[in-house]
Structures are given as C-alpha cells and as structure tokens.
Design a protein around this motif. Sequence first.
Motif, PDB file in Angstrom:
ATOM      1  N   GLN A  32      -1.375   4.279  -1.235  1.00 15.43           N
ATOM      2  CA  GLN A  32      -2.728   4.072  -0.708  1.00 15.43           C
ATOM      3  C   GLN A  32      -2.673   4.564   0.749  1.00 15.43           C
ATOM      4  O   GLN A  32      -2.007   4.246   1.631  1.00 15.43           O
ATOM      5  CB  GLN A  32      -2.957   2.702  -0.863  1.00 15.43           C
ATOM      6  CG  GLN A  32      -3.186   2.306  -2.542  1.00 15.43           C
ATOM      7  CD  GLN A  32      -3.488   0.845  -2.073  1.00 15.43           C
ATOM      8  OE1 GLN A  32      -3.204  -0.205  -1.349  1.00 15.43           O
ATOM      9  NE2 GLN A  32      -3.956   0.304  -3.520  1.00 15.43           N
ATOM     10  N   LYS A  82       2.251   1.996  -3.288  1.00 17.76           N
ATOM     11  CA  LYS A  82       1.344   2.519  -4.262  1.00 17.76           C
ATOM     12  C   LYS A  82       0.705   3.866  -3.808  1.00 17.76           C
ATOM     13  O   LYS A  82      -0.247   4.453  -4.553  1.00 17.76           O
ATOM     14  CB  LYS A  82       0.012   1.403  -4.415  1.00 17.76           C
ATOM     15  CG  LYS A  82       0.630   0.193  -5.138  1.00 17.76           C
ATOM     16  CD  LYS A  82      -0.871  -0.759  -5.172  1.00 17.76           C
ATOM     17  CE  LYS A  82      -0.199  -2.249  -5.876  1.00 17.76           C
ATOM     18  NZ  LYS A  82      -1.277  -3.034  -6.117  1.00 17.76           N
ATOM     19  N   GLY A 112       0.667  -1.223   0.063  1.00 16.01           N
ATOM     20  CA  GLY A 112      -0.060  -0.196  -0.124  1.00 16.01           C
ATOM     21  C   GLY A 112       0.816   1.195  -0.064  1.00 16.01           C
ATOM     22  O   GLY A 112       0.640   2.266  -0.758  1.00 16.01           O
TER      23      GLY A 112
END
Length: 292
Positions: free
Chosen positions: A257, A255, A252
């Motif tokens: 996120q 990315k 995560g």
Amino acid sequence: MRRSMLFIPGANPKQVMFAATLGADCVIMDLEDAVSPVEKDSARILVRNLLATQDYSKVEVCVRVNSLDSPFWADDLAEIVPQKPDLIMTPKIESDEDVLTYDAEITMLEQKHKMPEGTIKMVPLIETARGIENCYQAACASTRVVALALGGEDYTANLQCKRTPEGNEIDYARKRIVNAARAASVEVYDTPNTDAHNDEAVKGDAAYAKSLGFTGKLAITPRHVDAVNAAFSPSQADVDHAYAVKAALDEGKKKGQGVVALNGKMIDKPVEMRAIRTIAEAKELGMKPSKK
C-alpha cells in the motif's frame, strides 16, 4: 537519553561524590556560578580528584568551567580535560569565536594527553542577548558541540528586565534557541526553574519547555529531577500510539500500500518520524507497549 541536567556545586564534596545517586541523566559539576572566587582552586582540584577516583559510569558527567572573561577557565580545562568527562559546559557564549577559543584549548590538551581529538564534547550555555542572536553560529562552530543550553537568569539580567514565574520575558529566547539547535542538528536544554520549593511550577515549566521542542531541562536542585524526567519522557499512551503507527506501516508495506491510515487518519512522514523517535526513547527507558 539526556532529559535532566542537574547542577552540583563543585565545592561541595558530598554532593559531587554522590552525584550518580541523584536521579539525573546528567550531572553538571559546577566550577562557575556555584563557586566563590576564593574557592575556585580548591573546587577545581576536588572535582578533578573525584573524577579520577570515583565511579560515575551510571550517570553522564558534565563540568561547567568558568567563562572566558575570567582568569580561571584555562586552569579549569587543564585539570578537568585529562579526566575525560563526557561534556564541558562553556558559559556565557556569545559567538562562534567563543566556542572556537574553548575548542582550541581542549584540542591542545587532548593532544598533550594523547587523547583522540574530539573526545570531549561541548554544551555552550547561552546567557546574553548577543548570545541568543548568534546561537546558531555557536552551535555550528565546532563538531564538539552536541547541545545548546539556555541560562535564563543571566539572560534577563542582560535584558534589564525581571525574571518572572510566568516566563514571558524569555519566550523569544526559548523559541530562538530551539530553532537554532534543531537547524544545527544538536540537542537543546531549557533554563532551570529557580523556584526550588514549588513543585507544580516546575512541572508546568518543564511541560511548556517540552512543548516548544526542548530535549530536556537544566535543574538546580535534586528535588526537580523527577518532574523534569517525567515531562521529557513519553507517556504510555505515546508509546502505545507509536507502536500502533509502526504496526500499521509494517502491515501496509506487506500489502504494497502506498498510503496507510490508522484510526481513519493518514500516516504521513512527520507522524512516522515522531513514532520512530518515541519508540527509540521508550526502548532506552525500558518502556514497552501495553498488553492488549
């Protein structure tokens, strides 16, 4: 990692000598309840001499000294502190003043023997109703305090009730001492199971203590050590889940996120912290994630 703390009678030369072979993470060489008054001096000298001459590098060593209401505690510290055990267990602690009395004596002995101040750490043993009510203050009284421990036998005697296998009578004390220890950022150890020959009872008792938040458990016989260690070790499923959480969080972050999920469930901060603790425990125990 300190899961099990095993009491060993300080007057028993064979058990004290071979303490490192009994499987416990920590051994408590007992100069208090396990030693009769007529053996106090000889037990103290035996433990002192063995600490000075035996190799205990493979196990953590704690010595339970006598209580402040006895004539033995200062002599215990005078002989034991210079041998630099990892921990001193101080019994029947009821207040921060009790902790500070032991602390002052240990500090004096460290200075006398040119030891760095704070070398010796303390585990106050909470064994009375007053002690339970004051256990947070005891935990915060000295930087030497690294853990609290519960003594259920003396506690129930003080309550004037029976100690039962079910343990309902100590449930308040268990929950109170865990909360106090966590609030003070120290570890916390459950009372021993005194049914020496009931292995299933020990397993259940240890599992319940773990569920309440205890770090580990005291033991009165080597027979209990494996069950206690197992109860306070992460399972392979726990370890695999923790590494899966870590992998999901790492992916995560790559990315960018803000919210990360695993198997459809959001990974919030408490889940992340539990995973970090589990991975740390697994590494200390040599456990690795399962190969897929």
